[in-house]
Design an enzyme around this catalytic site. Structure first.
Site, PDB file in Angstrom:
ATOM      1  N   CYS A 309     106.348  60.993  19.754  1.00  0.00           N
ATOM      2  CA  CYS A 309     105.811  62.216  19.152  1.00  0.00           C
ATOM      3  C   CYS A 309     106.842  63.339  19.139  1.00  0.00           C
ATOM      4  CB  CYS A 309     104.545  62.656  19.886  1.00  0.00           C
ATOM      5  SG  CYS A 309     104.733  62.798  21.673  1.00  0.00           S
ATOM      6  N   HIS A 748     102.548  65.370  25.343  1.00  0.00           N
ATOM      7  CA  HIS A 748     102.438  65.092  23.910  1.00  0.00           C
ATOM      8  C   HIS A 748     102.960  66.272  23.105  1.00  0.00           C
ATOM      9  CE1 HIS A 748     101.029  63.007  20.409  1.00  0.00           C
ATOM     10  NE2 HIS A 748     100.198  63.969  20.060  1.00  0.00           N
TER      11      HIS A 748
END
Length: 794
Positions: A309, A748
């Site tokens: 990510c 994330h």
């Protein structure tokens, strides 16, 4: 008509380590799931689309590889009348690709114009079978996605166990009643509970307490032991997960026979995977409804390849910028000529730009059908940039792994890769839009003489001041609870305040070469020119137990334009007296360590010599990059040798560089002047010279050869100064990269980008969360905690 190429000597099955590109085209994201399928070359195993773009035909015309295996895949339709079965145990489903898809293959020959060559003829059978059984390039990446590089340490290799005895407190922790999350000390046999784990597994850290009190560092998690001899091993001294090469014998010492053991608890890797997958940004409105997905040009998501990510968020921000779109989105041009498109950065960046910007792949996932059991709105499948990720990370110590990485460090690494990849006219390097000049002003506190120095940069990293809110201790509050860090523990700061600190005056300890005073110098950095695009990293870190810990300090950044003119350098003024060049050259250091970064490194326990050397090797701007350099060079024999900072009165770094080393660096793509200067700056160490070159990509090099000045190219004399010095310097926020998690190497990343949305009257913010693309909510809140900001010069 029979094909005359089926017995060619070049037809050989793929080797185990050979990449087979049978997922998607190497020049676009068309894949085996498209109606025309994918043509896989039977000679080099390149994958080319067979549809309207027909990149497979271009491959044949370029390399004259006539035989291909066409692969078409269709998803099987499954009717589910019942809700999906609940997961009752930790297991990997044995569902194969054959269970989910129907696959049709046929051999074609472009030269003979035969669309269905007999696959049993000649060498074809073995080659076709090898292609279909081989791991695809994308699958190889997925297999590695969740693997960690766990190694033994001196404590596991040199473990000395005490005399065997009956393990006390069978079934629960020796210091409490917990019966799960138990760790066995391999040295003395003590049972202690672990730390509290993500997902609800309790723990009071009594295993850690035992290790601290006894200095017994190595423990094994009992519930993770398998009959194959694997288990979670943790070394408290190293504070790392480790491997015990003699685990079977060490467990047998305490009466544990692993032959019949069955794993009953999640391993640390599984827990980390679960934590990474459960980091969620808001995908619902205030009334709890799912945000509506966006589709079309510029609204294409990127599939998570496993801890990727950080890469997806940076790529989305860059490709949303017009300068990158104009450079790499060339829908009407023929793809670059390359024998290995998957290994060519230019090809892969064009492939990505086409995938993200064309809208060709931005449509709902037809394999997902909303029902009462899965009410979510179908998102798109997302594109898998596996080839680009491999290219970007190739040869890099961190980005070549599948671990989570720092998105800002990836941005800087990508800038270097793009700049070095080549841009033949009329194409321009898009990174130039980020480049500008910072001017450093030094003034002696005694004689007031000044010296100016300019440095080209493509980003700034601004400090965020830490101001904790005063809290009244509550009667029921425990010491452990008081240590927790929450978002509301810190007072908010403004972006302007961070910039004020970044450009503020600081005092450095130097001896004035003009008046001899040791009172020091005042130093200030300010903008000499402003870039078209400004990349800003907000440093929200605090050193806790020598470990950089991320702090969620709100930084207020508005959508409205703001001016940076107040942070512009005034330059040399008529009333200022400059330090004489001849004196300053001999006595003033050519390198002055960044005091802020130097202080952070020294607080972590590194010596000043090591800190200066690390900052010198990594561009003198980022404590994190310097820290990583130090960890990678701890074993260097000269790690504690003082770095030559240009203070020598006998010529500084004028030592002649070794011609063989210059040639060695030249083979890596560096010019002789660049190689010469890098070797002089690093005392002739080739490895450190490479580090120096990557951290100083704009340095033209040293044109001095044995005391004579060579004729430097005219372009170096007339090099255009990057950026603009014109006023007003108004900037507006264009996109941000946000992060959730206590460490930049976990958690994330997502991107928020300001875009025009069809049928909306004004620009809106769009959230790119891996493959999910939606109109964003709560953007003002997310902007407060962004990690990387991208501003555009109006």
């Amino acid at each position: 008509m029979e094909c005359i190429h089926v017995n060619a000597a070049e037809l050989q099955p793929p080797r185990p380590n050979q990449s087979v590109y049978r997922d998607d085209c190497t020049q676009c994201f068309d894949s085996i799931d498209d109606p025309a399928g994918l043509d896989v070359c039977l000679y080099c195993f390149n994958g080319g689309c067979a549809g309207e773009r027909n990149h497979a035909l271009l491959h044949y015309e370029g390399l004259t590889h006539p035989l291909v295996l066409n692969i078409k895949r269709t998803r099987r339709k499954l009717n589910r009348d019942e809700p999906p079965q609940k997961i009752s145990k930790l297991a990997i489903a044995a569902e194969t690709e054959a269970d989910r898809y129907d696959t049709v293959t046929q051999v074609k020959c472009y030269a003979c114009k035969i669309d269905d060559v007999d696959r049993t003829s000649g060498q074809l059978a073995a080659v076709v079978d090898g292609i279909m059984k081989a791991n695809t390039f994308a699958r190889q990446a997925e297999v590695e996605a969740w693997e960690q590089e766990v190694t033994p340490c001196e404590h596991t290799l040199c473990l000395e166990q005490e005399a065997p005895r009956q393990i006390q407190s069978q079934g629960h922790c020796s210091m409490c009643d917990l019966k799960g999350n138990l760790w066995l000390c391999l040295q003395c046999g003590n049972l202690g509970c672990g730390r509290a784990q993500f997902g609800g597994a309790g723990g009071n850290s009594h295993g850690l307490a035992h290790a601290d009190s006894t200095n017994h560092p190595v423990a094994v998690k009992l519930g993770s032991i398998t009959s194959e001899g694997t288990a979670d091993i943790y070394c408290y001294s190293c504070n790392e997960e480790r491997v015990d090469t003699e685990l079977t014998a060490h467990l047998a010492h305490w009466g544990i026979d692993i032959a019949g053991r069955e794993k009953t608890e999640k391993s640390m890797t599984e827990l980390q995977i679960e934590q990474n997958l459960r980091w969620e940004f808001s995908m619902t409105t205030e009334d709890g409804k799912e945000l509506k997905p966006l589709f079309g040009k510029g609204f294409t998501g990127l599939k998570n390849l496993g801890n990727s990510c950080y890469l997806a968020s940076i790529l989305q921000c860059l490709l949303s910028l017009p300068v990158f779109e104009h450079r790499y989105h060339q829908p009407n041009d023929t793809p670059p000529a390359s024998q290995s498109p998957a290994e060519d950065l230019e090809t892969q960046l064009r492939k990505l730009a086409d995938g993200l910007l064309s809208g060709r792949y931005s449509h709902p996932d037809t394999d997902v059908i909303a029902s009462e059991y899965s009410p979510e709105i179908p998102h798109q499948k997302g594109l898998a940039p596996a080839m680009l990720k491999h290219l970007i990370g190739r040869g890099h110590e961190e980005f070549s792994t599948m671990r989570q990485q720092d998105a800002f460090e990836l941005l800087l690494h990508l800038f270097k890769q793009i700049t070095r990849s080549g841009h033949p006219p009329p194409l321009q390097d898009p990174v130039k839009a980020f480049q500008f000049v910072m001017e450093q002003r030094l003034q002696c506190l005694s004689c007031k003489k000044v010296r100016y120095r300019s440095d080209e940069q493509d980003n700034i990293s601004i400090p965020v001041p830490v101001r904790r809110k005063a809290k009244k201790p509550e009667a029921h509050q425990t010491p452990q609870a008081d240590k927790s860090i929450k978002n509301d523990d810190f007072e908010s700061v403004t972006l302007e305040e961070c910039l004020d600190i970044f450009t503020s005056v600081e005092v450095v300890e130097l001896t004035c070469p003009s008046c001899g005073s040791k009172d020091g110098f005042s130093k200030r950095m300010a903008f000499k020119t402003f870039p078209e695009l400004l990349a800003v990293n907000a440093r929200r870190f605090e050193i806790v137990n020598w470990v950089p810990t991320k702090l969620d300090i709100p930084v207020i950044v508005g959508d409205a334009p703001f001016a940076l003119d107040t942070y512009k350098s005034l330059g040399h003024q008529n009333h200022e007296e400059l330090l004489p060049e001849d004196i300053s050259t001999a006595a003033m250091p050519s390198f002055i360590p960044n005091e802020g970064a130097l202080g952070q490194l020294e607080q972590m326990g590194f010596s000043r010599v090591r800190c200066e050397k690390a900052l010198h090797a990594t561009g003198n701007s980022d404590a994190d990059a310097a820290m990583n350099w130090l960890f990678a060079h701890m074993e260097d024999p000269d790690i504690d040798a003082p770095v030559d900072l240009g203070r020598s009165t006998s010529g500084g770094n004028a030592t002649t560089a070794d011609p063989e080393k210059i040639e060695m660096l030249g083979n890596m793509g560096f010019s002789p002047p660049q190689a010469r200067k890098a070797l002089k700056e690093t005392s002739g160490d080739v490895e450190r010279a490479v580090d120096w070159l990557f951290n100083h990509p704009d340095d033209q090099g040293d044109f001095e050869v044995e005391g004579r000045s060579t004729d430097a190219p005219a372009m170096s004399q007339e090099k255009e100064v990057p950026g603009s010095d014109k006023s007003p310097a108004n900037f507006q926020l264009a996109s941000i990269v946000c992060h959730k998690g206590n460490s930049i190497h976990a958690g994330h990343y997502v991107a928020f980008i300001r875009k025009e949305i069809p049928n909306d009257t004004a620009d809106a913010w769009v959230l790119f969360n891996d493959e999910k693309v939606v109109k964003a909510v709560d953007v003002d809140e997310m902007k407060k905690f962004a990690y990387v900001y991208f501003f555009k010069h109006l």
